[in-house]
Write a protein that holds these residues in place. Structure first.
Motif, PDB file in Angstrom:
ATOM      1  N   LYS A 119       0.835  -1.201   0.000  1.00 10.19           N
ATOM      2  CA  LYS A 119       0.000   0.000   0.000  1.00 10.19           C
ATOM      3  C   LYS A 119       0.868   1.249   0.000  1.00 10.19           C
ATOM      4  O   LYS A 119       1.789   1.363   0.803  1.00 10.19           O
ATOM      5  CB  LYS A 119      -0.937   0.015   1.205  1.00 10.19           C
ATOM      6  CG  LYS A 119      -1.882   1.222   1.208  1.00 10.19           C
ATOM      7  CD  LYS A 119      -2.979   1.102   2.250  1.00 10.19           C
ATOM      8  CE  LYS A 119      -2.497   1.426   3.639  1.00 10.19           C
ATOM      9  NZ  LYS A 119      -3.614   1.501   4.616  1.00 10.19           N
ATOM     10  N   HIS A 120       0.534   2.168  -0.895  1.00 12.93           N
ATOM     11  CA  HIS A 120       1.167   3.485  -0.929  1.00 12.93           C
ATOM     12  C   HIS A 120       0.082   4.522  -0.670  1.00 12.93           C
ATOM     13  O   HIS A 120      -1.045   4.384  -1.160  1.00 12.93           O
ATOM     14  CB  HIS A 120       1.823   3.748  -2.292  1.00 12.93           C
ATOM     15  CG  HIS A 120       2.943   2.809  -2.626  1.00 12.93           C
ATOM     16  ND1 HIS A 120       4.266   3.103  -2.410  1.00 12.93           N
ATOM     17  CD2 HIS A 120       2.920   1.568  -3.170  1.00 12.93           C
ATOM     18  CE1 HIS A 120       5.022   2.104  -2.793  1.00 12.93           C
ATOM     19  NE2 HIS A 120       4.233   1.144  -3.266  1.00 12.93           N
ATOM     20  N   ARG A 121       0.421   5.569   0.064  1.00 14.02           N
ATOM     21  CA  ARG A 121      -0.576   6.593   0.371  1.00 14.02           C
ATOM     22  C   ARG A 121       0.071   7.965   0.460  1.00 14.02           C
ATOM     23  O   ARG A 121       1.254   8.085   0.754  1.00 14.02           O
ATOM     24  CB  ARG A 121      -1.309   6.250   1.676  1.00 14.02           C
ATOM     25  CG  ARG A 121      -0.459   6.361   2.920  1.00 14.02           C
ATOM     26  CD  ARG A 121      -1.023   5.598   4.109  1.00 14.02           C
ATOM     27  NE  ARG A 121      -2.395   5.888   4.403  1.00 14.02           N
ATOM     28  CZ  ARG A 121      -2.822   6.504   5.517  1.00 14.02           C
ATOM     29  NH1 ARG A 121      -1.928   6.950   6.409  1.00 14.02           N
ATOM     30  NH2 ARG A 121      -4.095   6.685   5.744  1.00 14.02           N
ATOM     31  N   MET A 122      -0.717   8.968   0.204  1.00  6.71           N
ATOM     32  CA  MET A 122      -0.257  10.347   0.346  1.00  6.71           C
ATOM     33  C   MET A 122      -1.402  11.202   0.873  1.00  6.71           C
ATOM     34  O   MET A 122      -2.577  10.972   0.537  1.00  6.71           O
ATOM     35  CB  MET A 122       0.245  10.911  -0.984  1.00  6.71           C
ATOM     36  CG  MET A 122      -0.816  11.029  -2.083  1.00  6.71           C
ATOM     37  SD  MET A 122      -0.266  11.988  -3.535  1.00  6.71           S
ATOM     38  CE  MET A 122      -0.580  13.664  -2.959  1.00  6.71           C
ATOM     39  N   PRO A 123      -1.105  12.193   1.725  1.00  9.57           N
ATOM     40  CA  PRO A 123      -2.163  13.115   2.166  1.00  9.57           C
ATOM     41  C   PRO A 123      -2.743  13.846   0.967  1.00  9.57           C
ATOM     42  O   PRO A 123      -2.053  14.132  -0.016  1.00  9.57           O
ATOM     43  CB  PRO A 123      -1.425  14.070   3.108  1.00  9.57           C
ATOM     44  CG  PRO A 123      -0.163  13.365   3.488  1.00  9.57           C
ATOM     45  CD  PRO A 123       0.198  12.512   2.309  1.00  9.57           C
ATOM     46  N   TYR A 124      -4.027  14.163   1.040  1.00 15.76           N
ATOM     47  CA  TYR A 124      -4.715  14.766  -0.104  1.00 15.76           C
ATOM     48  C   TYR A 124      -5.593  15.909   0.397  1.00 15.76           C
ATOM     49  O   TYR A 124      -6.452  15.709   1.255  1.00 15.76           O
ATOM     50  CB  TYR A 124      -5.571  13.700  -0.792  1.00 15.76           C
ATOM     51  CG  TYR A 124      -6.215  14.144  -2.082  1.00 15.76           C
ATOM     52  CD1 TYR A 124      -5.478  14.788  -3.065  1.00 15.76           C
ATOM     53  CD2 TYR A 124      -7.563  13.902  -2.332  1.00 15.76           C
ATOM     54  CE1 TYR A 124      -6.056  15.176  -4.264  1.00 15.76           C
ATOM     55  CE2 TYR A 124      -8.162  14.287  -3.524  1.00 15.76           C
ATOM     56  CZ  TYR A 124      -7.395  14.923  -4.490  1.00 15.76           C
ATOM     57  OH  TYR A 124      -7.973  15.317  -5.668  1.00 15.76           O
ATOM     58  N   ASP A 125      -5.362  17.105  -0.148  1.00 11.76           N
ATOM     59  CA  ASP A 125      -6.181  18.254   0.229  1.00 11.76           C
ATOM     60  C   ASP A 125      -7.072  18.731  -0.908  1.00 11.76           C
ATOM     61  O   ASP A 125      -7.638  19.818  -0.857  1.00 11.76           O
ATOM     62  CB  ASP A 125      -5.313  19.407   0.739  1.00 11.76           C
ATOM     63  CG  ASP A 125      -4.286  19.878  -0.294  1.00 11.76           C
ATOM     64  OD1 ASP A 125      -4.322  19.387  -1.451  1.00 11.76           O
ATOM     65  OD2 ASP A 125      -3.456  20.743   0.047  1.00 11.76           O
ATOM     66  N   GLY A 126      -7.216  17.878  -1.943  1.00 17.59           N
ATOM     67  CA  GLY A 126      -8.104  18.213  -3.051  1.00 17.59           C
ATOM     68  C   GLY A 126      -9.519  17.735  -2.792  1.00 17.59           C
ATOM     69  O   GLY A 126      -9.870  17.298  -1.689  1.00 17.59           O
ATOM     70  N   ASP A 127     -10.347  17.804  -3.820  1.00 18.68           N
ATOM     71  CA  ASP A 127     -11.726  17.332  -3.733  1.00 18.68           C
ATOM     72  C   ASP A 127     -11.709  15.812  -3.598  1.00 18.68           C
ATOM     73  O   ASP A 127     -11.240  15.117  -4.509  1.00 18.68           O
ATOM     74  CB  ASP A 127     -12.478  17.755  -4.996  1.00 18.68           C
ATOM     75  CG  ASP A 127     -13.934  17.292  -5.007  1.00 18.68           C
ATOM     76  OD1 ASP A 127     -14.346  16.551  -4.088  1.00 18.68           O
ATOM     77  OD2 ASP A 127     -14.661  17.667  -5.948  1.00 18.68           O
ATOM     78  N   PRO A 128     -12.208  15.254  -2.468  1.00 17.98           N
ATOM     79  CA  PRO A 128     -12.166  13.791  -2.314  1.00 17.98           C
ATOM     80  C   PRO A 128     -13.052  13.051  -3.304  1.00 17.98           C
ATOM     81  O   PRO A 128     -12.970  11.827  -3.409  1.00 17.98           O
ATOM     82  CB  PRO A 128     -12.641  13.580  -0.874  1.00 17.98           C
ATOM     83  CG  PRO A 128     -13.443  14.790  -0.550  1.00 17.98           C
ATOM     84  CD  PRO A 128     -12.800  15.919  -1.304  1.00 17.98           C
ATOM     85  N   GLY A 129     -13.889  13.771  -4.047  1.00 15.44           N
ATOM     86  CA  GLY A 129     -14.747  13.136  -5.029  1.00 15.44           C
ATOM     87  C   GLY A 129     -14.102  12.964  -6.388  1.00 15.44           C
ATOM     88  O   GLY A 129     -14.732  12.434  -7.310  1.00 15.44           O
ATOM     89  N   GLN A 130     -12.848  13.374  -6.510  1.00 18.00           N
ATOM     90  CA  GLN A 130     -12.157  13.196  -7.781  1.00 18.00           C
ATOM     91  C   GLN A 130     -10.656  13.155  -7.546  1.00 18.00           C
ATOM     92  O   GLN A 130     -10.168  13.559  -6.481  1.00 18.00           O
ATOM     93  CB  GLN A 130     -12.506  14.323  -8.757  1.00 18.00           C
ATOM     94  CG  GLN A 130     -12.132  15.710  -8.269  1.00 18.00           C
ATOM     95  CD  GLN A 130     -12.557  16.794  -9.225  1.00 18.00           C
ATOM     96  OE1 GLN A 130     -13.088  16.528 -10.305  1.00 18.00           O
ATOM     97  NE2 GLN A 130     -12.331  18.039  -8.860  1.00 18.00           N
ATOM     98  N   LEU A 131      -9.940  12.655  -8.541  1.00 17.91           N
ATOM     99  CA  LEU A 131      -8.489  12.622  -8.472  1.00 17.91           C
ATOM    100  C   LEU A 131      -7.931  13.854  -9.155  1.00 17.91           C
ATOM    101  O   LEU A 131      -7.978  13.975 -10.381  1.00 17.91           O
ATOM    102  CB  LEU A 131      -7.946  11.352  -9.139  1.00 17.91           C
ATOM    103  CG  LEU A 131      -8.313  10.006  -8.500  1.00 17.91           C
ATOM    104  CD1 LEU A 131      -7.713   8.861  -9.316  1.00 17.91           C
ATOM    105  CD2 LEU A 131      -7.831   9.929  -7.058  1.00 17.91           C
ATOM    106  N   GLY A 132      -7.418  14.793  -8.363  1.00 17.94           N
ATOM    107  CA  GLY A 132      -6.794  15.968  -8.930  1.00 17.94           C
ATOM    108  C   GLY A 132      -5.466  15.625  -9.587  1.00 17.94           C
ATOM    109  O   GLY A 132      -5.010  14.472  -9.574  1.00 17.94           O
TER     110      GLY A 132
END
Length: 263
Positions: A119-132
């Motif tokens: 598993k790879h993960r990164m924090p995300y501050d974009g719209d959680p309803g789409q992949l920025g």
């Protein structure tokens, strides 16, 4: 007292462990996963059979946490079909939201050597309803590293899952066990949804085969099964999809999904 109340009482008796300490001892981003789906009424027996040194994740006084995951797949469902057909190079892409804190992470799962999950993960501050753009670049980089050419993929929302999670740390084997209850699935367009309040998914995560938690589950006559929140959930809501891999789980735990009855 309800079964979940009893579960809460069992969890309350355990010593706590903080998130940073848990990650230091058992982050396990590359691991062997075993999943068990069982009636919620059996959970007190699982907790009651744990060793005395088992600890429970506690953050800000909470020991149970609310999750939401939005899965992304191609319009042709390459991710789903890769798992359904047990392809060597398969993947899952999701935005996971920790509802109690509001934090979002982009997560990508691939297969490693000898059946391990990476598993790879990164924090995300974009719209959680789409992949920025940043999220998409991260996904492509991870998949490329796993030998999957995703340059031509178009990712769209495919399934939403919600649940509550309790996480245990087993010091003797440096492994983790998660217990997910309040399980729910929904298609992004709102055309179908399913809840299984009387079922729980217990997952062991270890760096080697057969943790103490697995031996406990086996002693309680629970065996690992190919349950996947994404694969099994999508199969339950989309009967048009090939689902041979998950049919035993669907027949035992999702009977209304197979007979067309309202869930």
């Amino acid at each position: 007292m309800t079964t979940l109340d009893s579960l809460g009482t069992a969890v309350d008796t355990l010593r706590p462990i903080g998130l940073h300490e848990l990650l230091a001892h058992a982050e396990l981003l590359t691991r062997l996963d075993r999943k068990y789906m069982l009636p919620v009424v059996d959970l007190p027996f699982v907790f009651g059979g744990m060793d005395e040194d088992v600890r429970v994740l506690e953050i800000d006084g909470r020991r149970q946490f609310r999750y939401r995951s939005l899965y992304f797949d191609t319009p042709d469902l390459d991710g789903y079909l890769g798992a359904a057909r047990r392809r060597r190079r398969r993947f899952k892409v999701r935005v996971r939201t920790y509802l109690d804190s509001g934090l979002d992470f982009v997560e990508v799962k691939t297969r490693g050597p000898r059946g391990t999950t990476v598993k790879h993960r990164m924090p995300y501050d974009g719209d959680p309803g789409q992949l920025g753009a940043d999220a998409r670049a991260f996904v492509d980089a991870v998949l490329t590293g796993a030998g999957i050419d995703s340059a031509g993929f178009r990712f769209v929302p495919s399934l939403t899952t919600t649940y509550r999670r309790t996480t245990l740390f087993l010091p003797a084997t440096g492994s983790r066990l998660t217990v997910d209850t309040g399980l729910g699935w929904a298609l992004p367009d709102g055309s179908a949804a399913l809840r299984t309040p009387d079922r729980a998914i217990v997952e062991t995560k270890s760096g080697r085969a057969g943790s103490g938690a697995d031996r406990l589950m086996w002693s309680l006559r629970h065996r690992p099964c190919p349950v996947s929140k994404y694969g099994t959930g999508l199969a339950a809501l989309r009967p048009d999809l090939p689902a041979h891999r998950w049919l035993p789980v669907l027949r035992r735990h999702f009977p209304t999904a197979l007979d067309g009855s309202p869930a």
